[in-house]
Design a protein around this motif. Sequence first.
Motif, short mmCIF file in Angstrom:
data_model
loop_
_atom_site.label_atom_id
_atom_site.label_comp_id
_atom_site.label_asym_id
_atom_site.label_seq_id
_atom_site.Cartn_x
_atom_site.Cartn_y
_atom_site.Cartn_z
N SER A 238 80.14 9.86 68.76
CA SER A 238 79.62 11.10 68.19
C SER A 238 78.15 11.35 68.51
CB SER A 238 79.82 11.10 66.67
OG SER A 238 79.07 10.06 66.09
N SER A 239 77.51 10.45 69.23
CA SER A 239 76.09 10.60 69.54
C SER A 239 75.87 11.58 70.68
CB SER A 239 75.48 9.24 69.91
OG SER A 239 74.16 9.43 70.36
N GLY A 240 75.24 12.68 70.38
CA GLY A 240 74.91 13.67 71.40
C GLY A 240 73.86 13.16 72.36
N GLU A 241 72.94 12.36 71.86
CA GLU A 241 71.87 11.80 72.70
C GLU A 241 72.46 10.88 73.78
OE1 GLU A 241 67.43 10.05 71.84
OE2 GLU A 241 69.04 9.44 70.50
N VAL A 242 73.44 10.08 73.39
CA VAL A 242 74.09 9.19 74.35
C VAL A 242 74.89 10.01 75.36
CG1 VAL A 242 75.83 7.38 74.62
CG2 VAL A 242 74.16 7.21 72.78
N ALA A 243 75.60 11.02 74.87
CA ALA A 243 76.39 11.87 75.77
C ALA A 243 75.50 12.57 76.79
CB ALA A 243 77.18 12.89 74.96
N ASP A 244 74.35 13.05 76.35
CA ASP A 244 73.41 13.71 77.27
C ASP A 244 72.89 12.74 78.33
OD1 ASP A 244 73.70 16.05 75.84
OD2 ASP A 244 71.81 15.85 74.75
N ALA A 245 72.52 11.54 77.91
CA ALA A 245 72.01 10.54 78.85
C ALA A 245 73.10 10.15 79.85
CB ALA A 245 71.53 9.32 78.09
N LEU A 246 74.31 10.03 79.37
CA LEU A 246 75.43 9.68 80.23
C LEU A 246 75.66 10.77 81.28
CD1 LEU A 246 77.65 7.60 80.71
CD2 LEU A 246 79.00 8.71 78.94
N GLN A 247 75.62 12.00 80.84
CA GLN A 247 75.80 13.13 81.77
C GLN A 247 74.67 13.19 82.79
OE1 GLN A 247 76.08 16.89 79.77
NE2 GLN A 247 76.56 18.02 81.63
N THR A 248 73.45 12.97 82.36
CA THR A 248 72.30 13.00 83.26
C THR A 248 72.41 11.93 84.34
OG1 THR A 248 70.86 13.87 81.53
CG2 THR A 248 69.79 12.76 83.38
N VAL A 249 72.75 10.70 83.94
CA VAL A 249 72.85 9.61 84.91
C VAL A 249 74.01 9.86 85.87
CG1 VAL A 249 73.38 7.15 85.16
CG2 VAL A 249 71.66 7.90 83.55
N ARG A 250 75.11 10.38 85.37
CA ARG A 250 76.23 10.70 86.27
C ARG A 250 75.81 11.72 87.31
NH1 ARG A 250 80.89 10.87 81.66
NH2 ARG A 250 81.50 8.68 81.80
N GLY A 251 75.06 12.72 86.88
CA GLY A 251 74.57 13.73 87.82
C GLY A 251 73.62 13.13 88.85
N GLN A 252 72.74 12.25 88.40
CA GLN A 252 71.81 11.59 89.31
C GLN A 252 72.55 10.74 90.32
OE1 GLN A 252 69.38 9.60 86.39
NE2 GLN A 252 67.74 11.14 86.54
N LEU A 253 73.59 10.06 89.87
CA LEU A 253 74.38 9.23 90.79
C LEU A 253 75.13 10.09 91.81
CD1 LEU A 253 75.73 6.46 88.44
CD2 LEU A 253 74.32 6.14 90.47
N ARG A 254 75.67 11.23 91.35
CA ARG A 254 76.35 12.14 92.30
C ARG A 254 75.38 12.64 93.35
NH1 ARG A 254 79.69 13.39 87.92
NH2 ARG A 254 78.39 14.99 87.02
N ALA A 255 74.18 13.01 92.94
CA ALA A 255 73.16 13.48 93.88
C ALA A 255 72.77 12.37 94.85
CB ALA A 255 71.94 13.99 93.14
#
Length: 142
Positions: free
Chosen positions: A102-119
Motif C-alpha cells: 500500500s506504500s505509494g512512495e515505494v510504488a513510485d520508486a519502483l516505477q522510476t527505477v524500472r523506467g531508468q532501467l528501460r532507458a
Amino acid sequence: MPRQRATLLFVFVALTAAAGCATGALGRARDAERRDDYDRAVAEYNRILADDPGNRDVRLALDRAKLRASQDHFFAGRRLAADGRLDEALVEFQLASELNPSSGEVADALQTVRGQLRAKIAVAREGQTELEALIVRARELP
C-alpha cells in the motif's frame, strides 16, 4: 485406567512440545526484531501463524515487522539507485513493495527505477537514447 493415564500423559507431552515449538519460534522472532533483522522476524512470525492463524498478537507483530522490513528495503533501494546500481535497487524496491503493497512512495520508486532501467537498456542496444536518435534523424532531413 492405566491406558487412560498413558493416553493423557501422551496428550500432555504432545501439547507441551507443540507449545515449546511455538514459544521457540516466538522467541526467535522477537530476538530478530531486537537485532533489527526484520526479514528473519517476518519469516518466524509467518511460521507461527501457519500453525495458529487466529493469533492476533502474532498477526500484529508480523504487520509491524513487515513495515520495518519494507522500510529497510526501501532505504537500501534508494542508496543503490543513488549509486547507479539500478538492478540491485530494483530488487530492493520489489521486496519493499511485497512487504508493504500500500506504500505509494515505494510504488513510485519502483516505477522510476524500472523506467531508468528501460532507458538504460535502450541506450545499450542502439548506442543512443530515443531522443538522441530523433535529433540525429532531424538533422539528416533535407
